[in-house]
Design an enzyme around this catalytic site. Structure first.
Site, PDB file in Angstrom:
ATOM      1  N   ASP A  46       3.157   2.435   5.014  1.00  0.00           N
ATOM      2  CA  ASP A  46       2.262   3.326   4.290  1.00  0.00           C
ATOM      3  C   ASP A  46       0.798   2.966   4.492  1.00  0.00           C
ATOM      4  O   ASP A  46       0.308   1.983   3.962  1.00  0.00           O
ATOM      5  CB  ASP A  46       2.612   3.304   2.812  1.00  0.00           C
ATOM      6  CG  ASP A  46       4.065   3.702   2.602  1.00  0.00           C
ATOM      7  OD1 ASP A  46       4.395   4.826   2.988  1.00  0.00           O
ATOM      8  OD2 ASP A  46       4.842   2.886   2.103  1.00  0.00           O
ATOM      9  N   THR A  47       0.120   3.803   5.256  1.00  0.00           N
ATOM     10  CA  THR A  47      -1.259   3.576   5.652  1.00  0.00           C
ATOM     11  C   THR A  47      -1.866   4.923   6.007  1.00  0.00           C
ATOM     12  O   THR A  47      -1.148   5.837   6.400  1.00  0.00           O
ATOM     13  CB  THR A  47      -1.318   2.663   6.902  1.00  0.00           C
ATOM     14  OG1 THR A  47      -0.630   1.447   6.628  1.00  0.00           O
ATOM     15  CG2 THR A  47      -2.736   2.335   7.311  1.00  0.00           C
ATOM     16  N   ILE A  48      -3.179   5.048   5.891  1.00  0.00           N
ATOM     17  CA  ILE A  48      -3.833   6.235   6.448  1.00  0.00           C
ATOM     18  C   ILE A  48      -4.837   5.789   7.501  1.00  0.00           C
ATOM     19  O   ILE A  48      -5.314   4.642   7.490  1.00  0.00           O
ATOM     20  CB  ILE A  48      -4.514   7.105   5.370  1.00  0.00           C
ATOM     21  CG1 ILE A  48      -5.699   6.372   4.712  1.00  0.00           C
ATOM     22  CG2 ILE A  48      -3.531   7.577   4.339  1.00  0.00           C
ATOM     23  CD1 ILE A  48      -7.012   6.502   5.378  1.00  0.00           C
ATOM     24  N   MET A  96      -0.563   4.547  12.595  1.00  0.00           N
ATOM     25  CA  MET A  96      -0.046   4.047  11.328  1.00  0.00           C
ATOM     26  C   MET A  96       1.412   3.609  11.492  1.00  0.00           C
ATOM     27  O   MET A  96       2.033   3.876  12.496  1.00  0.00           O
ATOM     28  CB  MET A  96      -0.155   5.134  10.258  1.00  0.00           C
ATOM     29  CG  MET A  96      -1.588   5.529   9.943  1.00  0.00           C
ATOM     30  SD  MET A  96      -1.708   7.148   9.159  1.00  0.00           S
ATOM     31  CE  MET A  96      -1.562   8.239  10.573  1.00  0.00           C
ATOM     32  N   HIS A 151       6.147  -2.650   5.823  1.00  0.00           N
ATOM     33  CA  HIS A 151       5.762  -1.416   5.133  1.00  0.00           C
ATOM     34  C   HIS A 151       5.456  -0.324   6.150  1.00  0.00           C
ATOM     35  O   HIS A 151       5.328  -0.573   7.332  1.00  0.00           O
ATOM     36  CB  HIS A 151       4.535  -1.642   4.235  1.00  0.00           C
ATOM     37  CG  HIS A 151       3.230  -1.512   4.965  1.00  0.00           C
ATOM     38  ND1 HIS A 151       2.337  -0.529   4.695  1.00  0.00           N
ATOM     39  CD2 HIS A 151       2.708  -2.227   5.978  1.00  0.00           C
ATOM     40  CE1 HIS A 151       1.290  -0.648   5.508  1.00  0.00           C
ATOM     41  NE2 HIS A 151       1.495  -1.667   6.282  1.00  0.00           N
TER      42      HIS A 151
END
Length: 526
Positions: free
Chosen positions: A347-349, A429, A345
């Site tokens: 998608d991270t903050i 990220m 993946h």
């Protein structure tokens, strides 16, 4: 010093406090908390929770967090594990019996108990100054009033519309479509949830109507989650792990995160004179790619819930790094080791905050894939993560899907120390890229003397799953050289990951921060 005739960003400098993250509204909210008497913990929680409203495809209260905190007294760095567990009825055997060889990404089986809220509450209670309600106030306000959708967020939202299902489409689409740039996104259901947590604490999330709403959504799709699974969740404090690179100590979160992979990768790179290479040349990219293949293969073999790891320190062993480094051929790319079935993946903050007392927080927060599992609770619109896709179904593996277990996590906060003092909280990220990103960032700082913004801006490459992704910052000559070494080079559709960092100047105490132009965010100080 950067070339002021070329587009780019200067690092942001301030004296009293600083926040760097991927959305301007979240950075501003964190600074407001600092101005109003809060500390770095209060501010980091405020910014992180608001990011779930500003970037709902990346994160939210249905996800997990990992945190590193350096107290203002300069004591030991603390690690908090805010990741969730599989339900008590989880069974790898049952999934294998259905003919599956991996946990389906957008299924209730991929949903682990959301751990972030318990993590934020524990963090606030132990180390915060203003209390959890104060930290949640900005997100409550924006969830009700709405947030104009930023350009990168709109791009990612449109790309992931197909991941949303059922109530997720009702809560996260506008008239059936992804919102465009400047359209206002509101989440009144999440405002209600956050207000309940502010008033009654985390038990308002893990028990009662809110937990029942999440369980109902999962059970309707065949999930085996129970309200008891939610009520039993807890966040745990842990001891950080660390390694060295030059005169810098690299502090990482322990497993079930993959921070040990970053340390192993840096230990492999020590066998090569990276500082003598062109920082943006083919030689460095090749050595880094080969080291990443080896380090990630070791990660896939060993990292899991620490309660199920037979040798949790294996990846920190310098002898392992030396043995792996000896396998690297400077003139030829190796075949990638076959990965296990853990999901990929991007998608991270990430958010980092340093306050006036020099408490430093490094916090990473995610729902895994874009929009997580795509499953949202019908009443409140809580998007549920799909972290369970990080398990393997390989029988007997320490990371095998099973009851009450935490999966291998890709998200890792980082900190650098020098002479026993925190020098820089940082995070990168990008899902699987994160350990490689940590190693690249640290090498940029140590080997090439880059400031935080320059280290973040520099072009990235990443060898994973049989290909070498090469950002456009590398010229065609570098691409040709890497192809000639046997790499299958591709140009990624978007930038590889994102990053933020805040350097505490050891001489002046001035804060020097950078935030990734690959995202919409910025560094803000006062």
């Amino acid at each position: 010093m950067r070339d002021f005739q070329t587009p780019g960003r200067s690092p942001v400098l301030s004296e009293r406090g600083m926040c760097a993250t991927s959305h301007p509204l979240a950075a501003s909210a964190a600074i407001d908390i600092l101005r109003n008497g809060g500390n770095a913990v209060d501010a980091a929680i405020a910014g992180a929770v608001l990011l779930g409203i500003c970037e709902p495809q990346m994160t939210g209260i249905g996800g997990d967090c990992f945190v590193l905190v350096s107290p203002p007294d300069g004591g030991d760095v603390l690690a908090l594990n805010g990741s969730g567990r599989a339900p008590a009825a989880a069974s790898a055997q049952a999934l294998r019996g259905r003919g599956l060889d991996s946990v389906p990404l957008f299924s209730p089986e991929a949903v682990t108990i959301p751990g972030a809220i318990a993590g934020f509450a524990e963090l606030s209670q132990r180390l915060g100054r203003l209390g959890l309600a104060a930290s949640l106030a900005p997100a409550i306000d924006y969830a009700e009033r709405g947030v104009p959708v930023a350009p990168r967020v709109a791009h990612d939202w449109q790309a992931a519309v197909g991941n949303l299902q059922g109530a997720g489409r009702e809560h996260y689409l506008l008239s059936g479509n992804a919102p465009g740039v400047g359209q206002v996104f509101r989440s009144p259901g999440q405002a209600t949830v956050l207000r309940a947590i502010a008033e009654a604490g985390p038990q308002a999330f893990y028990t009662g109507e809110i937990a029942a709403d999440m369980v109902a959504a999962l059970n309707e799709l065949g999930g085996v989650h129970t309200e008891e699974d939610f009520a039993n969740h807890r966040a745990d404090w842990a001891t950080p792990i660390s390694g060295s690179y030059g005169d810098i100590e690299v502090v990482e979160h322990p497993p079930n995160g993959q921070g040990a992979t970053a340390i192993l990768l840096l230990n492999i790179l020590k066998a090569f004179d990276i500082s003598a290479m062109d920082p943006h040349g083919a030689e460095r990219a090749h050595i880094e790619a080969e080291a990443a293949k080896l380090a990630y293969d070791a990660r896939n073999r060993f990292i899991a819930d620490p309660e199920f790891m037979s040798n949790p320190d294996r990846l920190l062993d310098p002898d392992l790094a030396r043995d792996l480094a000896a396998l690297i051929d400077p003139g030829k790319a190796m075949e990638a080791a076959p990965p296990l079935t853990e999901a990929v993946h991007r998608d991270t903050i990430y958010i980092t905050v340093v306050d006036e007392d020099r408490m430093a927080v490094s916090l990473i927060y995610s729902i895994f894939h874009s929009f997580g599992s795509g499953i949202a609770s019908p009443t409140y619109g809580i998007l549920l993560q799909n972290r369970g896709a990080g398990f393997t179904l390989a029988e007997g593996h320490p990371n095998e899907y099973g009851p009450g277990k935490r999966p291998l996590h890709t998200i890792i906060p980082g900190m650098l120390r020098q002479g026993g003092k925190v020098l820089m909280p940082f995070g990168v990220m990008g899902g699987q890229y994160q350990p490689n990103g940590h190693a690249r960032f640290v090498s940029n700082v140590v080997d090439f003397g880059m400031d935080p913004q320059h280290a973040i801006d520099s072009p990235r490459s990443f060898a994973f799953d049989g290909v070498l992704s090469l950002e456009s910052g590398y010229g065609p000559d570098v691409q040709a050289q890497l192809s000639g070494l046997g790499h299958r080079v591709v140009r990624p559709d978007t930038g590889i990951g994102g990053a933020q960092a805040i350097r505490i100047d050891p001489t002046t105490g001035v804060l020097i921060a950078g935030s990734d132009p690959r995202k919409d965010g910025q560094a803000v100080g006062y």
